[in-house]
Design a protein around this motif. Structure first.
Motif, PDB file in Angstrom:
ATOM      1  N   LEU A 218      36.449  59.291  41.855  1.00 47.13           N
ATOM      2  CA  LEU A 218      35.272  58.843  41.106  1.00 47.13           C
ATOM      3  C   LEU A 218      34.671  57.586  41.748  1.00 47.13           C
ATOM      4  O   LEU A 218      33.454  57.499  41.961  1.00 47.13           O
ATOM      5  CB  LEU A 218      35.667  58.562  39.654  1.00 47.13           C
ATOM      6  CG  LEU A 218      34.555  58.055  38.726  1.00 47.13           C
ATOM      7  CD1 LEU A 218      33.478  59.118  38.566  1.00 47.13           C
ATOM      8  CD2 LEU A 218      35.130  57.666  37.363  1.00 47.13           C
ATOM      9  N   GLY A 219      35.540  56.602  42.057  1.00 50.04           N
ATOM     10  CA  GLY A 219      35.042  55.386  42.687  1.00 50.04           C
ATOM     11  C   GLY A 219      34.465  55.645  44.064  1.00 50.04           C
ATOM     12  O   GLY A 219      33.429  55.064  44.444  1.00 50.04           O
ATOM     13  N   SER A 220      35.102  56.525  44.843  1.00 49.60           N
ATOM     14  CA  SER A 220      34.603  56.851  46.177  1.00 49.60           C
ATOM     15  C   SER A 220      33.254  57.562  46.108  1.00 49.60           C
ATOM     16  O   SER A 220      32.382  57.354  46.965  1.00 49.60           O
ATOM     17  CB  SER A 220      35.618  57.728  46.917  1.00 49.60           C
ATOM     18  OG  SER A 220      36.846  57.059  47.087  1.00 49.60           O
ATOM     19  N   ALA A 221      33.075  58.400  45.085  1.00 52.00           N
ATOM     20  CA  ALA A 221      31.779  59.062  44.910  1.00 52.00           C
ATOM     21  C   ALA A 221      30.693  58.030  44.646  1.00 52.00           C
ATOM     22  O   ALA A 221      29.575  58.134  45.181  1.00 52.00           O
ATOM     23  CB  ALA A 221      31.860  60.065  43.756  1.00 52.00           C
ATOM     24  N   GLY A 222      31.002  57.017  43.823  1.00 54.99           N
ATOM     25  CA  GLY A 222      30.027  55.967  43.576  1.00 54.99           C
ATOM     26  C   GLY A 222      29.697  55.195  44.838  1.00 54.99           C
ATOM     27  O   GLY A 222      28.525  54.881  45.110  1.00 54.99           O
TER      28      GLY A 222
ATOM     29  N   ALA B 122      37.501  40.548  45.205  1.00 53.48           N
ATOM     30  CA  ALA B 122      38.588  40.029  44.371  1.00 53.48           C
ATOM     31  C   ALA B 122      38.930  40.949  43.191  1.00 53.48           C
ATOM     32  O   ALA B 122      40.119  41.092  42.850  1.00 53.48           O
ATOM     33  CB  ALA B 122      38.240  38.632  43.869  1.00 53.48           C
ATOM     34  N   PRO B 123      37.949  41.584  42.531  1.00 56.22           N
ATOM     35  CA  PRO B 123      38.314  42.468  41.408  1.00 56.22           C
ATOM     36  C   PRO B 123      39.270  43.587  41.800  1.00 56.22           C
ATOM     37  O   PRO B 123      40.054  44.046  40.967  1.00 56.22           O
ATOM     38  CB  PRO B 123      36.956  43.034  40.956  1.00 56.22           C
ATOM     39  CG  PRO B 123      35.977  41.976  41.345  1.00 56.22           C
ATOM     40  CD  PRO B 123      36.482  41.423  42.630  1.00 56.22           C
ATOM     41  N   MET B 124      39.236  44.020  43.054  1.00 58.77           N
ATOM     42  CA  MET B 124      40.160  45.069  43.478  1.00 58.77           C
ATOM     43  C   MET B 124      41.603  44.593  43.371  1.00 58.77           C
ATOM     44  O   MET B 124      42.490  45.345  42.934  1.00 58.77           O
ATOM     45  CB  MET B 124      39.866  45.519  44.915  1.00 58.77           C
ATOM     46  CG  MET B 124      40.777  46.649  45.386  1.00 58.77           C
ATOM     47  SD  MET B 124      40.545  47.117  47.115  1.00 58.77           S
ATOM     48  CE  MET B 124      38.908  47.843  47.050  1.00 58.77           C
ATOM     49  N   SER B 125      41.852  43.337  43.754  1.00 59.25           N
ATOM     50  CA  SER B 125      43.204  42.796  43.656  1.00 59.25           C
ATOM     51  C   SER B 125      43.655  42.709  42.205  1.00 59.25           C
ATOM     52  O   SER B 125      44.813  43.011  41.874  1.00 59.25           O
ATOM     53  CB  SER B 125      43.263  41.411  44.309  1.00 59.25           C
ATOM     54  OG  SER B 125      42.976  41.483  45.685  1.00 59.25           O
ATOM     55  N   VAL B 126      42.743  42.310  41.327  1.00 58.91           N
ATOM     56  CA  VAL B 126      43.082  42.166  39.906  1.00 58.91           C
ATOM     57  C   VAL B 126      43.397  43.524  39.289  1.00 58.91           C
ATOM     58  O   VAL B 126      44.441  43.718  38.645  1.00 58.91           O
ATOM     59  CB  VAL B 126      41.935  41.481  39.142  1.00 58.91           C
ATOM     60  CG1 VAL B 126      42.241  41.443  37.646  1.00 58.91           C
ATOM     61  CG2 VAL B 126      41.707  40.067  39.679  1.00 58.91           C
ATOM     62  N   THR B 127      42.494  44.481  39.491  1.00 57.30           N
ATOM     63  CA  THR B 127      42.697  45.790  38.852  1.00 57.30           C
ATOM     64  C   THR B 127      43.820  46.568  39.522  1.00 57.30           C
ATOM     65  O   THR B 127      44.451  47.413  38.877  1.00 57.30           O
ATOM     66  CB  THR B 127      41.393  46.610  38.886  1.00 57.30           C
ATOM     67  OG1 THR B 127      40.912  46.703  40.240  1.00 57.30           O
ATOM     68  CG2 THR B 127      40.324  45.957  38.022  1.00 57.30           C
ATOM     69  N   TRP B 128      44.082  46.302  40.795  1.00 56.27           N
ATOM     70  CA  TRP B 128      45.238  46.924  41.458  1.00 56.27           C
ATOM     71  C   TRP B 128      46.520  46.499  40.734  1.00 56.27           C
ATOM     72  O   TRP B 128      47.381  47.324  40.427  1.00 56.27           O
ATOM     73  CB  TRP B 128      45.277  46.501  42.924  1.00 56.27           C
ATOM     74  CG  TRP B 128      46.267  47.247  43.781  1.00 56.27           C
ATOM     75  CD1 TRP B 128      47.556  47.555  43.465  1.00 56.27           C
ATOM     76  CD2 TRP B 128      46.041  47.775  45.091  1.00 56.27           C
ATOM     77  NE1 TRP B 128      48.168  48.227  44.498  1.00 56.27           N
ATOM     78  CE2 TRP B 128      47.260  48.380  45.514  1.00 56.27           C
ATOM     79  CE3 TRP B 128      44.957  47.786  45.952  1.00 56.27           C
ATOM     80  CZ2 TRP B 128      47.391  48.978  46.766  1.00 56.27           C
ATOM     81  CZ3 TRP B 128      45.093  48.392  47.192  1.00 56.27           C
ATOM     82  CH2 TRP B 128      46.284  48.977  47.585  1.00 56.27           C
TER      83      TRP B 128
ATOM     84  N   ILE C 186      34.284  48.625  42.937  1.00 59.53           N
ATOM     85  CA  ILE C 186      35.453  48.036  43.592  1.00 59.53           C
ATOM     86  C   ILE C 186      36.595  47.874  42.589  1.00 59.53           C
ATOM     87  O   ILE C 186      37.764  48.151  42.893  1.00 59.53           O
ATOM     88  CB  ILE C 186      35.077  46.679  44.219  1.00 59.53           C
ATOM     89  CG1 ILE C 186      34.126  46.898  45.409  1.00 59.53           C
ATOM     90  CG2 ILE C 186      36.309  45.912  44.662  1.00 59.53           C
ATOM     91  CD1 ILE C 186      33.525  45.622  45.964  1.00 59.53           C
ATOM     92  N   ALA C 187      36.269  47.443  41.390  1.00 59.74           N
ATOM     93  CA  ALA C 187      37.288  47.274  40.350  1.00 59.74           C
ATOM     94  C   ALA C 187      37.900  48.620  39.968  1.00 59.74           C
ATOM     95  O   ALA C 187      39.120  48.737  39.783  1.00 59.74           O
ATOM     96  CB  ALA C 187      36.676  46.586  39.132  1.00 59.74           C
ATOM     97  N   VAL C 188      37.078  49.647  39.830  1.00 63.90           N
ATOM     98  CA  VAL C 188      37.572  50.985  39.491  1.00 63.90           C
ATOM     99  C   VAL C 188      38.540  51.482  40.564  1.00 63.90           C
ATOM    100  O   VAL C 188      39.624  52.013  40.260  1.00 63.90           O
ATOM    101  CB  VAL C 188      36.388  51.960  39.332  1.00 63.90           C
ATOM    102  CG1 VAL C 188      36.880  53.402  39.284  1.00 63.90           C
ATOM    103  CG2 VAL C 188      35.605  51.639  38.059  1.00 63.90           C
ATOM    104  N   LEU C 189      38.169  51.300  41.817  1.00 63.48           N
ATOM    105  CA  LEU C 189      39.019  51.760  42.915  1.00 63.48           C
ATOM    106  C   LEU C 189      40.368  51.030  42.918  1.00 63.48           C
ATOM    107  O   LEU C 189      41.409  51.636  43.165  1.00 63.48           O
ATOM    108  CB  LEU C 189      38.297  51.552  44.250  1.00 63.48           C
ATOM    109  CG  LEU C 189      37.163  52.543  44.517  1.00 63.48           C
ATOM    110  CD1 LEU C 189      36.218  52.014  45.594  1.00 63.48           C
ATOM    111  CD2 LEU C 189      37.732  53.894  44.935  1.00 63.48           C
TER     112      LEU C 189
END
Length: 503
Positions: free
Chosen positions: A344-348, A309-315, A365-368
């Motif tokens: 950066l997110g993919s590296a993590g 869910a954080p991905m939808s919010v930060t997107w 997930i939020a960063v991405l």
């Protein structure tokens, strides 16, 4: 086209409201239907056909998108948008009335044929009625709708299924769709020059067949048929042959469906290439992070959904932020910022281990999500502003198409990486662990209750196999993100919009 006269008569606020509603309907369709699928199968049967309810919609949407884009350039945005929206709503109503799984699949194909018009023409209209300085802000709102849809779609779908009927998942589109059309009819005004238009019928036909063959091969290869099977190889052969014919037709057509000169424009070609690469990353993360959460960490499906869910919010937040910063620092800098955040997110994610705490994964997930919001808003504005009005529909349709193609190719390629990695790991490490003797396979560890009944050594071996193969997928995502960063570096510099001849 007398664009300036038409724009003076247009009410941008009401048009934007209608476009936001239409975008929401298109965005919510995937998540809301997926939630209803178990009940649909319960009522209609045909579980062996369940994947086609989603696949056929994506196929017809993807293939029809470039065709609608060109028609919008030829005949105007409003009439083509109306045709697509009406087909979409008719497909929605008929899907809700379906009595068999076969009927539902056919009507979903019709719904997808209409949906192919909604997204690219929405972006095209925004490019027409707003100057460059305002496009990013409005585009940020529209992109943010996708994040909202990702959050509320499963909830709305669950409520409708539990308290009404799965059929309302489709009927819900009707009142909102009709409202959007009424607002658009009253608010958007175009004056189209009444000249004879030449439609590229042969180009549309060869493109449709070639891309249908390609998408079918990519979705069915490695699952229904082996990649080396005559069916898949034959489909790839037909794709290549018809694509060559299509390119020849486009080179000679006076009104090509896909103007080849679009691909000679650095802003368009580089934005499309980077969009396709990042889209592959998006779909892989959305598909494989839940496998990590449920299979490696042993969490349930509900936890997995909440973790994404954080991905939808930060997107959504990233899209809105892009609308604010893009006019100040330019398209290239905003896109580079988004792709750098994605790297950066993919590296993590590539460094994930079995012992990685859940909070760190959710933070990644939020960063991405923030990176994706910045990226896709930037590239959409880049394509909107990189051509004049006469090519804007085709250009934006090409961008929407390559995103879908990137997702399709990505999910097929990463599936092969995952399956190959699992097989190799088990062959190398499962000596002493008799999987067949225990009647278990890797699928069982996605059910926490079932996994608890297995010996700890077996569960650990299966989870290690999954973690090892997912790690290979995540490393591939990091590489693709890095390539997207290199591509984005080559975008033309500058803060303002490129020259827009024809506006």
């Amino acid at each position: 086209m007398k664009t300036h006269e038409a724009q003076r008569a247009t009410d941008p606020r009401n048009v934007t409201l209608a476009l936001l509603i239409a975008t929401f309907l298109s965005a919510i369709d995937g998540t809301i239907v997926s939630t209803a699928m178990p009940r649909i199968v319960s009522d209609l049967g045909g579980i062996q056909l369940i994947s086609w309810v989603v696949s056929v919609y994506l196929l017809t949407t993807t293939v029809s998108t470039p065709i609608y884009g060109k028609l919008a350039d030829l005949f105007g945005r409003k009439p083509v948008f109306f045709v697509g929206a009406i087909v979409f709503l008719a497909g929605s109503m008929l899907s809700g009335l379906s009595q068999t799984m076969g009927q539902l699949i056919g009507f979903r194909a019709l719904q997808g044929l209409g949906a192919g018009a909604l997204l690219p023409i929405t972006y095209t209209i925004v490019g027409d009625i707003y100057p460059f300085e305002q496009r990013a802000r409005v585009q940020g709102w529209i992109s943010g709708v996708w994040g909202v849809a990702g959050l509320v779609g499963p909830l709305v779908g669950g409520l409708l299924v539990d308290h009404a009927s799965w059929r309302w998942v489709f009927y819900l589109n009707l009142p909102f769709g009709v409202a959007a059309l009424l607002v658009l009819a009253a608010s958007l005004h175009e004056e189209i020059a009444k000249t004879r238009r030449q439609i590229d019928y042969w180009g549309a036909l060869t493109f449709t067949i070639s891309m249908s063959c390609l998408l079918y091969a990519l979705t069915q290869g490695g699952t229904t048929y082996p990649w080396s099977s005559p069916v898949i190889l034959g489909l790839f052969g037909v794709t290549a042959a018809l694509l060559a014919v299509f390119l020849g037709i486009e080179a000679r057509s006076p009104e090509p469906m896909m103007p080849l000169r679009l691909f000679t424009l650095p802003t368009i070609s580089l934005s499309n290439l980077s969009s396709a690469l990042v889209s592959a990353v998006v779909v892989a993360l959305s598909f494989y992070l839940p496998l990590w959460i449920q299979g490696v960490h042993g969490r349930g499906a509900t936890y997995s959904g909440l973790a994404l869910a954080p991905m939808s919010v930060t997107w959504s937040l990233g899209s809105i932020a892009a609308g604010q910063v893009l006019p100040r620092i330019g398209i290239r800098s905003t896109a580079l910022l988004g792709v750098a955040i994605t790297v950066l997110g993919s590296a993590g994610v590539a460094l994930l281990a079995v012992s990685t705490p859940a909070w760190l994964l959710i933070a990644l997930i939020a960063v991405l999500g923030a990176g994706f919001g910045l990226i896709f808003t930037s590239f959409t504005v880049a394509v909107q502003s990189g051509v004049g009005r006469d090519l804007r529909g085709a250009a934006l349709a090409s961008n929407t198409f390559v995103r879908a193609l990137g997702q399709t190719i990505g999910i097929a390629a990463f599936g092969t990486v995952l399956n190959t990695g699992i097989a190799r790991y088990l062959a190398e490490h499962s000596a002493g662990v008799n999987l067949s003797g225990l009647g278990a396979d890797l699928n069982e560890i996605f059910n926490p209750e079932r996994a608890q009944s297995f010996p700890a050594a077996l569960v650990a071996s299966l989870r290690d196999a999954l973690a090892s193969s997912l790690h290979e997928v995540f490393v591939a995502l990091l590489v693709i993100s890095a390539v997207a960063l290199v591509v984005t570096v080559w975008l033309p510099r500058g803060k303002g919009a490129p020259a827009e001849a024809g506006d």
